[in-house]
Enzyme design. Structure first.
Site, PDB file in Angstrom:
ATOM      1  N   HIS A   1      29.494 -12.600   9.457  1.00 33.13           N
ATOM      2  CA  HIS A   1      29.542 -13.000   8.039  1.00 33.13           C
ATOM      3  C   HIS A   1      29.727 -14.509   7.916  1.00 33.13           C
ATOM      4  O   HIS A   1      28.999 -15.175   7.182  1.00 33.13           O
ATOM      5  CB  HIS A   1      30.711 -12.318   7.317  1.00 33.13           C
ATOM      6  CG  HIS A   1      30.632 -10.826   7.285  1.00 33.13           C
ATOM      7  ND1 HIS A   1      31.659 -10.033   6.832  1.00 33.13           N
ATOM      8  CD2 HIS A   1      29.649  -9.968   7.671  1.00 33.13           C
ATOM      9  CE1 HIS A   1      31.310  -8.758   6.920  1.00 33.13           C
ATOM     10  NE2 HIS A   1      30.107  -8.686   7.437  1.00 33.13           N
TER      11      HIS A   1
ATOM     12  N   GLU B   1      32.356  -5.210   3.796  1.00 37.61           N
ATOM     13  CA  GLU B   1      33.713  -5.414   3.265  1.00 37.61           C
ATOM     14  C   GLU B   1      34.220  -4.155   2.582  1.00 37.61           C
ATOM     15  O   GLU B   1      35.421  -3.865   2.600  1.00 37.61           O
ATOM     16  CB  GLU B   1      33.758  -6.591   2.272  1.00 37.61           C
ATOM     17  CG  GLU B   1      33.237  -7.933   2.760  1.00 37.61           C
ATOM     18  CD  GLU B   1      33.864  -8.438   4.046  1.00 37.61           C
ATOM     19  OE1 GLU B   1      34.653  -7.723   4.675  1.00 37.61           O
ATOM     20  OE2 GLU B   1      33.551  -9.584   4.430  1.00 37.61           O
TER      21      GLU B   1
ATOM     22  N   TYR C   1      26.661 -17.632   6.253  1.00 35.82           N
ATOM     23  CA  TYR C   1      26.673 -18.677   5.218  1.00 35.82           C
ATOM     24  C   TYR C   1      26.075 -19.969   5.768  1.00 35.82           C
ATOM     25  O   TYR C   1      25.405 -20.705   5.043  1.00 35.82           O
ATOM     26  CB  TYR C   1      28.091 -18.919   4.692  1.00 35.82           C
ATOM     27  CG  TYR C   1      28.701 -17.678   4.099  1.00 35.82           C
ATOM     28  CD1 TYR C   1      28.181 -17.114   2.939  1.00 35.82           C
ATOM     29  CD2 TYR C   1      29.771 -17.032   4.717  1.00 35.82           C
ATOM     30  CE1 TYR C   1      28.712 -15.957   2.405  1.00 35.82           C
ATOM     31  CE2 TYR C   1      30.309 -15.876   4.186  1.00 35.82           C
ATOM     32  CZ  TYR C   1      29.784 -15.339   3.040  1.00 35.82           C
ATOM     33  OH  TYR C   1      30.311 -14.191   2.519  1.00 35.82           O
TER      34      TYR C   1
ATOM     35  N   GLU D   1      33.023 -10.005  11.141  1.00 32.57           N
ATOM     36  CA  GLU D   1      33.542 -11.125  10.339  1.00 32.57           C
ATOM     37  C   GLU D   1      32.948 -12.447  10.839  1.00 32.57           C
ATOM     38  O   GLU D   1      32.677 -13.349  10.049  1.00 32.57           O
ATOM     39  CB  GLU D   1      35.073 -11.191  10.371  1.00 32.57           C
ATOM     40  CG  GLU D   1      35.809  -9.953   9.871  1.00 32.57           C
ATOM     41  CD  GLU D   1      35.554  -9.577   8.415  1.00 32.57           C
ATOM     42  OE1 GLU D   1      34.682 -10.168   7.764  1.00 32.57           O
ATOM     43  OE2 GLU D   1      36.239  -8.648   7.929  1.00 32.57           O
TER      44      GLU D   1
ATOM     45  N   GLU E   1      39.790  -8.397   1.489  1.00 29.93           N
ATOM     46  CA  GLU E   1      38.507  -7.698   1.613  1.00 29.93           C
ATOM     47  C   GLU E   1      37.954  -7.235   0.268  1.00 29.93           C
ATOM     48  O   GLU E   1      36.758  -7.337   0.004  1.00 29.93           O
ATOM     49  CB  GLU E   1      38.680  -6.444   2.500  1.00 29.93           C
ATOM     50  CG  GLU E   1      39.102  -6.716   3.933  1.00 29.93           C
ATOM     51  CD  GLU E   1      37.964  -7.213   4.788  1.00 29.93           C
ATOM     52  OE1 GLU E   1      36.811  -7.164   4.352  1.00 29.93           O
ATOM     53  OE2 GLU E   1      38.235  -7.660   5.917  1.00 29.93           O
TER      54      GLU E   1
ATOM     55  N   HIS F   1      35.531  -2.076   5.329  1.00 32.08           N
ATOM     56  CA  HIS F   1      36.759  -2.679   5.866  1.00 32.08           C
ATOM     57  C   HIS F   1      37.945  -2.412   4.937  1.00 32.08           C
ATOM     58  O   HIS F   1      39.015  -1.997   5.388  1.00 32.08           O
ATOM     59  CB  HIS F   1      36.607  -4.205   6.034  1.00 32.08           C
ATOM     60  CG  HIS F   1      35.498  -4.610   6.962  1.00 32.08           C
ATOM     61  ND1 HIS F   1      35.073  -5.910   7.092  1.00 32.08           N
ATOM     62  CD2 HIS F   1      34.720  -3.883   7.800  1.00 32.08           C
ATOM     63  CE1 HIS F   1      34.088  -5.972   7.969  1.00 32.08           C
ATOM     64  NE2 HIS F   1      33.851  -4.753   8.409  1.00 32.08           N
TER      65      HIS F   1
HETATM   66 MN   MN3 Z   1      33.652 -10.425   6.113  1.00 33.18          MN
HETATM   67 MN   MN3 Z   2      35.875  -7.772   6.201  1.00 31.74          MN
END
Ligand code: MN3
Ligand code: MN3
Length: 320
Positions: free
Chosen positions: A101, A192, A105, A98, A158, A195
C-alpha cells in the site's frame, strides 16, 4: 538445563477458523500496484485545477504515512499478543500488504507528479501538524498501550483514520475521473476492510474475557480516544478540504467510518451518521465495479492479471 522445544505451525490443527478464512481471503485478493495502468489517468489529471492537484498530492502523502506506520510499528505492536500461531501468519500477510500500500502511492506520484512536486509532498507530509499528531497518538499506544488498547488503535487507523484521504479518489471516481488511481485505492480499501474486521475481532475475544468493570473502563478509554482522533481529523479535514468546499461532506464520511470502526470492535456507534448521509457519489465510488467495501468481494476488474509467457534471452538485460 531444560530443553526448549520450537513449535512448527500446523495448518491442519486450526484453533480459530477465522484465522484460516482470513488467510484465504487475504491471499485470494493479493495484488500489486505495478499491474494497474496508472498512466491512463494522465488525461484526467491534466484537466484538474492546481488546487485539486495539490489536494490529491497531500491526501496521498498522508495515506503514505499511515500505511508506512502500519507496516513498520503497527503490526509489530500487536504481534506479541497473538492467541494462535495462525494469527501470526495472518499478521505477516497484513504487514507485507501494508508495504505494498505504502509503495503504491509512490507509483501514483511517479505517474502524475514531477520530482520536485514529489519532494514537496513528502516534506509536507513529514512536517504537517495534524498528520504528525495523528501518528504520535497512535504510535504512543503501539509503544506503551495494553494488548487490547493496541488493537483499538490499529482498528481505528484501519477503519477510520484512512478515510479523510480515501474521500478524494472516491469522489473523483464517482465523477468518472482518475479511474486507475481509484482502482488502487479500492484495492487498498478492500484490504483495510479485512484488516479492520480481523483485528477488531481479535480485540473482541480479549474484551469478552474482561470483567464488567474492566469492560466499562476500556469502553470509556476507547470513546475518549475516538473523540481525540476525530478532533484532530476535523482540523486536518478543514486544512485540506476548505479550499475545494468539501469539508462538511468529508466529516460526514469520517463519522460514518468511525461508527464502522466501533462496530468492528463490537461497540455501539458514537455518531448519528449512516451510509444514507454520505455523499452518494462517494458511496457509489466504494461500491461500483467488482472491488467494493464488502469483506467477501472479489478481485477488482481493473486489475490486470499477469499473462504468463516463456522467458526470453533479453528478459535478463536489465537495461544494461
Ligand atoms: Mn494499508
Ligand atoms: Mn491495513
Amino acid at each position: 538445563m531444560s530443553q526448549i522445544y520450537y513449535k512448527a505451525i500446523n495448518w491442519n490443527e486450526i484453533e480459530d477458523v477465522i484465522d484460516k478464512s482470513t488467510w484465504e481471503k487475504l491471499t485470494e485478493q493479493f495484488w500489486l500496484d505495478t499491474r494497474i495502468p496508472l498512466s491512463n489517468d494522465l488525461d484526467d489529471w491534466r484537466k484538474l485545477s492546481a488546487v485539486e492537484k495539490d489536494l490529491v498530492g497531500k491526501v496521498f502523502g498522508g495515506l503514505t504515512l499511515l500505511d508506512t506506520m502500519q507496516s513498520e510499528s503497527g503490526i509489530e505492536a500487536i504481534r506479541a499478543d497473538v492467541r494462535t500461531p495462525h494469527e501470526e501468519a495472518v499478521l505477516n500477510n497484513i504487514q507485507f500488504m501494508e508495504s505494498v500500500h505504502a509503495k503504491s502511492y509512490s507509483s501514483i506520484f511517479s505517474t502524475l507528479n514531477t520530482k520536485k512536486e514529489i519532494e514537496d509532498i513528502f516534506e509536507w507530509t513529514n512536517t504537517n501538524e495534524y498528520l504528525q499528531k495523528k501518528a504520535e497518538i497512535i504510535n504512543e499506544i503501539y509503544l506503551n498501550g495494553s494488548a487490547l488498547q493496541k488493537k483499538v488503535a490499529s482498528t481505528y487507523l484501519e477503519t477510520f483514520l484512512f478515510y479523510s484521504g480515501f474521500f478524494t479518489p472516491l469522489y473523483y471516481l464517482g465523477n468518472n475521473k482518475l479511474a486507475n488511481v481509484a482502482e488502487i485505492i479500492k484495492l487498498i480499501i478492500r484490504d483495510e476492510s479485512v484488516h479492520g474486521t480481523y483485528i477488531g475481532y481479535k480485540f473482541q475475544l480479549g474484551f469478552n474475557e474482561l470483567s464488567e468493570q474492566e469492560q466499562d473502563e476500556m469502553r470509556d478509554w476507547m470513546y475518549d480516544l475516538l473523540y481525540q482522533l476525530y478532533e484532530n481529523e476535523e482540523g486536518y479535514t478543514k486544512s485540506l478540504y476548505d479550499q475545494v468546499g468539501w469539508t462538511e461532506e468529508v466529516l460526514t464520511f469520517l463519522r460514518y467510518n468511525a461508527n464502522k470502526a466501533l462496530m468492528n470492535l463490537g461497540q455501539d456507534p458514537l455518531f448519528p451518521d449512516s451510509a444514507d448521509d454520505v455523499n452518494p457519489i462517494v458511496m457509489n465510488g466504494i461500491s461500483t465495479g467488482t472491488s467494493n467495501h464488502d469483506f467477501f468481494s472479489q478481485v477488482g476488474n481493473g486489475y490486470l492479471l499477469g499473462t504468463v509467457e516463456a522467458m526470453q534471452e533479453d528478459d535478463y538485460n536489465y537495461g544494461l
